[in-house]
Design an enzyme around this catalytic site. Structure first.
Site, PDB file in Angstrom:
ATOM      1  N   LYS A 138       0.888  -1.153   0.000  1.00  0.00           N
ATOM      2  CA  LYS A 138       0.000   0.000   0.000  1.00  0.00           C
ATOM      3  C   LYS A 138       0.932   1.209   0.000  1.00  0.00           C
ATOM      4  O   LYS A 138       1.610   1.484   1.000  1.00  0.00           O
ATOM      5  CB  LYS A 138      -0.892   0.011   1.248  1.00  0.00           C
ATOM      6  CG  LYS A 138      -1.765   1.265   1.285  1.00  0.00           C
ATOM      7  CD  LYS A 138      -2.504   1.426   2.598  1.00  0.00           C
ATOM      8  CE  LYS A 138      -2.922   2.879   2.743  1.00  0.00           C
ATOM      9  NZ  LYS A 138      -3.519   3.172   4.042  1.00  0.00           N
ATOM     10  N   GLY A 191      -7.476   9.440   9.729  1.00  0.00           N
ATOM     11  CA  GLY A 191      -7.762   9.565  11.157  1.00  0.00           C
ATOM     12  C   GLY A 191      -8.715  10.688  11.522  1.00  0.00           C
ATOM     13  O   GLY A 191      -9.000  10.895  12.694  1.00  0.00           O
ATOM     14  N   ALA A 200      -9.301   5.787   4.262  1.00  0.00           N
ATOM     15  CA  ALA A 200      -9.040   6.882   5.192  1.00  0.00           C
ATOM     16  C   ALA A 200     -10.192   7.874   5.309  1.00  0.00           C
ATOM     17  O   ALA A 200     -10.834   8.229   4.332  1.00  0.00           O
ATOM     18  CB  ALA A 200      -7.785   7.651   4.830  1.00  0.00           C
ATOM     19  N   GLY A 201     -10.426   8.298   6.540  1.00  0.00           N
ATOM     20  CA  GLY A 201     -11.376   9.370   6.794  1.00  0.00           C
ATOM     21  C   GLY A 201     -12.759   8.928   7.239  1.00  0.00           C
ATOM     22  O   GLY A 201     -13.572   9.751   7.638  1.00  0.00           O
ATOM     23  N   ASN A 261      -8.855   2.238   9.694  1.00  0.00           N
ATOM     24  CA  ASN A 261      -8.133   1.856  10.904  1.00  0.00           C
ATOM     25  C   ASN A 261      -8.691   2.610  12.110  1.00  0.00           C
ATOM     26  O   ASN A 261      -9.302   2.034  13.014  1.00  0.00           O
ATOM     27  CB  ASN A 261      -6.639   2.129  10.717  1.00  0.00           C
ATOM     28  CG  ASN A 261      -5.752   1.549  11.826  1.00  0.00           C
ATOM     29  OD1 ASN A 261      -4.575   1.326  11.618  1.00  0.00           O
ATOM     30  ND2 ASN A 261      -6.280   1.289  13.017  1.00  0.00           N
ATOM     31  N   THR A 262      -8.534   3.928  12.079  1.00  0.00           N
ATOM     32  CA  THR A 262      -8.910   4.734  13.236  1.00  0.00           C
ATOM     33  C   THR A 262     -10.383   4.603  13.609  1.00  0.00           C
ATOM     34  O   THR A 262     -10.716   4.570  14.797  1.00  0.00           O
ATOM     35  CB  THR A 262      -8.598   6.222  12.959  1.00  0.00           C
ATOM     36  OG1 THR A 262      -7.262   6.306  12.486  1.00  0.00           O
ATOM     37  CG2 THR A 262      -8.737   7.055  14.215  1.00  0.00           C
TER      38      THR A 262
END
Lengths: 85, 257
Positions: free
Chosen positions: B100, B161, B187-188, B209-210
């Protein structure tokens, strides 16, 4: 008498015996060779060469492996359940 | 459930939810969250081994590479040289040719440096890597990345994040329409509805992830995300009704008194 020489491993100074190899260093550090990458003076080594490549004074060795990560820049901390916006 | 597998570079994936492994309380929580999420692709970072404290456990003792596709990232890299170096190290560490690819442009936003990204992608593709690039929600850059040989493209929903959700749905829709490789929204994402929306727009998968690791209860959120991605995908395949300004009665008028 075996001579000692100083190298750098992951940014830290370290003594090792003259004539020892990357493989010796990994065993000494108790690091399993599977799933690690080793860079010797910026050259990425092939796993099969670990026991062939010997260390000399001033060598810079980097030993890397996988850690938890998503898309966050390393070192950034997170507060749980924070609502900022 | 009908068979609806995601195929990238000849590899088949069961789950359309991909997850990161950072920021959990401990490895046990990481493992549990991933299990519950149903993800079969997990991202990892490449970092120095701690040589002063060898008692530390290894992530891959908890996440079995035989069970999951391990996707190493180049997170934290701000130059083409660094990103290429980390990708090569990841491959040398012996998981696979998958990477990635992240080339970040700015510490505050963590937005991708898209010119650096294309340059790094070219180098790595030439070296035989399977490059999955983390990019901006820019349709032109996304198309360029596909054109140079990336088998999937991963545009962001919002800054990494941030949990802001999809900031530019129209750009993402244009990317999904114009780029002919799988699109993974990366993301986001902040909560389940963001993930469902991304899938309803036509994303092939969502990577996060976050949103999971940072939730008050990461395990419960992992489960929520699993259902959200699945529901979003089903809704996309089913085809939503058009939006109309005025009502259309659902019950027949016929037979009324």
């Amino acid at each position: 008498m075996v001579e000692a020489l100083q190298i750098q491993v992951n940014g830290l100074p370290r003594d090792c015996q003259s004539g020892s190899t990357i493989g010796d260093l990994l065993r000494e550090l108790e690091i399993k060779t599977e799933r690690v990458a080793v860079e010797l003076n910026l050259e990425i080594l092939d796993r099969k060469d670990f026991d062939v490549r010997s260390l000399k004074a001033g060598d810079r060795v980097e030993i890397l492996s996988f850690i938890g990560g998503g898309g966050l820049a390393f070192g950034e901390r997170l507060e749980r359940g924070r609502t900022d916006v | 459930m009908y068979d609806d597998r995601l195929v990238i570079a000849g590899r088949e994936f069961k789950s359309r939810l991909w997850v990161g492994t950072g920021k959990y309380k401990d490895f046990a929580e990481t493992r549990k969250a991933i299990e519950v999420s149903g993800a079969d692709v997990v991202t990892v970072a490449v970092r120095r081994v701690n040589i002063t404290d060898r008692s530390k456990e290894n992530l891959l003792d908890y996440i079995d590479p035989k069970k999951y596709t391990i996707l190493p990232n180049t997170a934290g890299c701000y130059t083409v040289e660094d990103a290429v170096r980390y990708a090569r190290l990841a491959r040398a560490a012996g998981i696979s040719d998958l990477v990635k690819l992240e080339v970040l442009g700015d510490e505050k936003t963590l937005f991708p440096d898209t010119t650096g990204l294309i340059e790094a992608a070219r180098i790595l593709i030439k070296e035989g890597f399977i490059v999955l690039p983390y990019t901006n929600d820019d349709p032109i850059v996304a198309k360029k990345l596909a054109d140079i040989g990336c088998p999937a493209v991963m545009p962001l929903a919002a800054p990494i994040g941030s949990g802001l959700g999809i900031r530019n749905p129209y750009n993402l829709k244009i990317i999904m329409e114009t780029v002919k490789v799988p699109i993974i929204v990366d993301a986001g994402v902040g909560t389940a509805s963001d993930a469902a929306l991304a899938m309803e727009y036509g994303a092939d998968a969502v990577l996060m992830n976050t949103a999971i690791a940072g939730a008050k209860d990461p395990i419960a959120m992992a489960e929520a995300m699993k259902y959200a991605v699945h529901a979003g995908r089903l809704a996309y395949k089913a085809g939503r009704i058009p939006r109309k300004l005025y009502a259309t009665a659902s019950s027949p008028i016929e037979g009324m008194l």
